[in-house]
Design an enzyme around this catalytic site. Structure first.
Site, PDB file in Angstrom:
ATOM      1  N   VAL A  70      19.144  -2.311 105.482  1.00 35.63           N
ATOM      2  CA  VAL A  70      19.616  -2.433 106.862  1.00 35.63           C
ATOM      3  C   VAL A  70      20.986  -1.780 106.938  1.00 35.63           C
ATOM      4  CG1 VAL A  70      18.317  -4.544 107.354  1.00 35.63           C
ATOM      5  CG2 VAL A  70      20.658  -4.703 106.469  1.00 35.63           C
ATOM      6  N   ASP A  71      21.398  -1.403 108.154  1.00 37.81           N
ATOM      7  CA  ASP A  71      22.675  -0.706 108.332  1.00 37.81           C
ATOM      8  C   ASP A  71      23.837  -1.663 108.571  1.00 37.81           C
ATOM      9  OD1 ASP A  71      21.554   2.011 108.290  1.00 37.81           O
ATOM     10  OD2 ASP A  71      20.583   1.390 110.169  1.00 37.81           O
ATOM     11  N   PHE A  72      23.545  -2.802 109.192  1.00 34.17           N
ATOM     12  CA  PHE A  72      24.587  -3.799 109.423  1.00 34.17           C
ATOM     13  C   PHE A  72      23.940  -5.162 109.580  1.00 34.17           C
ATOM     14  CE2 PHE A  72      23.252  -2.517 113.594  1.00 34.17           C
ATOM     15  CZ  PHE A  72      23.583  -3.514 114.523  1.00 34.17           C
ATOM     16  N   LEU A  88      21.967  -5.676 103.021  1.00 30.81           N
ATOM     17  CA  LEU A  88      23.007  -4.710 103.391  1.00 30.81           C
ATOM     18  C   LEU A  88      23.472  -3.948 102.158  1.00 30.81           C
ATOM     19  CD1 LEU A  88      24.878  -3.557 105.573  1.00 30.81           C
ATOM     20  CD2 LEU A  88      26.523  -5.359 104.981  1.00 30.81           C
ATOM     21  N   LYS A  90      19.862  -0.229 112.214  1.00 28.25           N
ATOM     22  CA  LYS A  90      19.090  -1.427 111.859  1.00 28.25           C
ATOM     23  C   LYS A  90      20.015  -2.627 111.643  1.00 28.25           C
ATOM     24  CE  LYS A  90      15.131   0.781 109.547  1.00 28.25           C
ATOM     25  NZ  LYS A  90      14.401   0.889 108.263  1.00 28.25           N
TER      26      LYS A  90
END
Length: 337
Positions: free
Chosen positions: A178-180, A173, A134
């Site tokens: 979200v992942d990045f 983040l 994500k």
């Protein structure tokens, strides 16, 4: 009346006549930044504060911006004559508006600050680890818009985009929703640090380190302004003096930014300014060739890469995007630190 008195009377008459004439008219210029007043854009404020623009016959007013694409639009419509904007947004505008091109006349960010960022605890180490993850980013963010080109060059075939406001990006983040994220290096890194994340706990992937050899922000002028060679050259000569002052003494820039926005965090903006100087501005090319110009072959590649990334209808001719015709002499543009 004595001869001396007559001379005094004549001098007074001349002085009165001169006093009634208008002062040398200054060329009025509205200048827009790409974003709020910050460390990396403070040299423009220093040039204004020290009277460098005025000395060139320019009456300059400066306003903050709301993003690079918006700055390009402001200049393109004539609302502002000159702006500080991402050259990649300029490439996009010119491709879609042939005959109405906005022209970059001074490159500031020789290395673009674009990139994506993850936390080490996520297990993400390389670009390939972003596959299927994500990505949190505002839709107008320059790094996000160039991410497809970065992904293509690094073998990333799929990802999920989560649309976030700039204010929620780094927070999301840290919270793990979200992942990045994408963003300017000197902004996202410091914003994460402000949220308690140490630099060593951040995985930073600057596009310039992974095959995306694109440029960043520069000074852009409208098609109409480009016809006023004297004014544009004067603006750049004055701006260059501002940059030299700030490179020699960064505190000058922070003080100037603080005057325009008393609420800025001086320590944070000093760090932001120093990072931008070290990673985006004082590059090996700039130290060898001076600020403002581009490497023609590299710039042509960048225009092509950006055009493909944005899916533009045409690839603009590089000379329709950038011109070095207005730059001060190379000797005046040399910087080092």
């Amino acid at each position: 009346m004595s001869k001396f008195a007559k001379m005094l009377g004549g001098a007074a008459a001349v002085a009165l006549a001169l006093g009634s004439l208008p002062a040398n008219a200054q060329t009025a210029i509205k200048f827009t930044l790409d974003w709020v007043f910050q460390g990396p854009t403070s040299p423009f404020l220093v040039a204004l504060e020290k009277g460098y623009y005025k000395a060139e016959g320019l009456d300059v007013t400066m306003d903050p911006g709301q993003g690079s694409a918006g700055a390009v639009q402001r200049v393109a419509t004539g609302a502002y004559q000159i702006g500080f904007a991402d050259v990649n947004s300029t490439i996009e505008y010119n491709a879609k508006n042939p005959g109405k091109e906005v022209l970059c006349v001074f490159m500031v960010y020789d290395f673009a600050p674009f990139g994506v960022y993850a936390l080490k605890k996520s297990g993400i180490k390389t670009p390939k680890d972003l596959e299927g993850k994500k990505l949190g980013a505002p839709v107008f963010d320059a790094s996000f818009r160039l991410f497809p080109a970065f992904a293509k060059k690094n073998g990333i075939s799929k990802w999920e985009h989560v649309n976030l406001t700039p204010q929620l990006r780094e927070q999301s983040l840290v919270q793990g929703t979200v992942d990045f994220i994408s963003g300017h290096y000197f902004s996202s890194m410091l914003d994460l640090k402000a949220r308690g994340v140490a630099f060593e706990d951040i995985v930073a992937m600057r596009f310039v380190d992974f095959g995306m050899d694109v440029y960043g922000n520069g000074v852009v002028v409208s098609a109409e302004m480009a016809k006023n060679e004297k004014a544009v050259k004067g603006f750049l000569a004055a701006t260059m003096k501002g940059w030299k002052d700030v490179i020699a003494n960064p505190q000058l820039g922070i003080a100037a930014a603080k005057k325009r926005d008393p609420l800025i965090d001086e320590k944070l903006e000093m760090e932001r300014l120093k990072i931008s100087l070290e990673t985006n501005i004082l590059t090996p090319y700039v130290k060898a060739n001076g600020m403002g110009d581009v490497d023609p072959a590299r710039f042509a590649r960048a225009v092509k890469d950006v055009s493909e990334a944005f899916g533009l209808p045409i690839v603009p001719a590089p000379d329709k995007v950038f011109s070095n015709a207005y730059l001060p002499p190379k000797a005046d543009r040399m910087v080092s630190k």
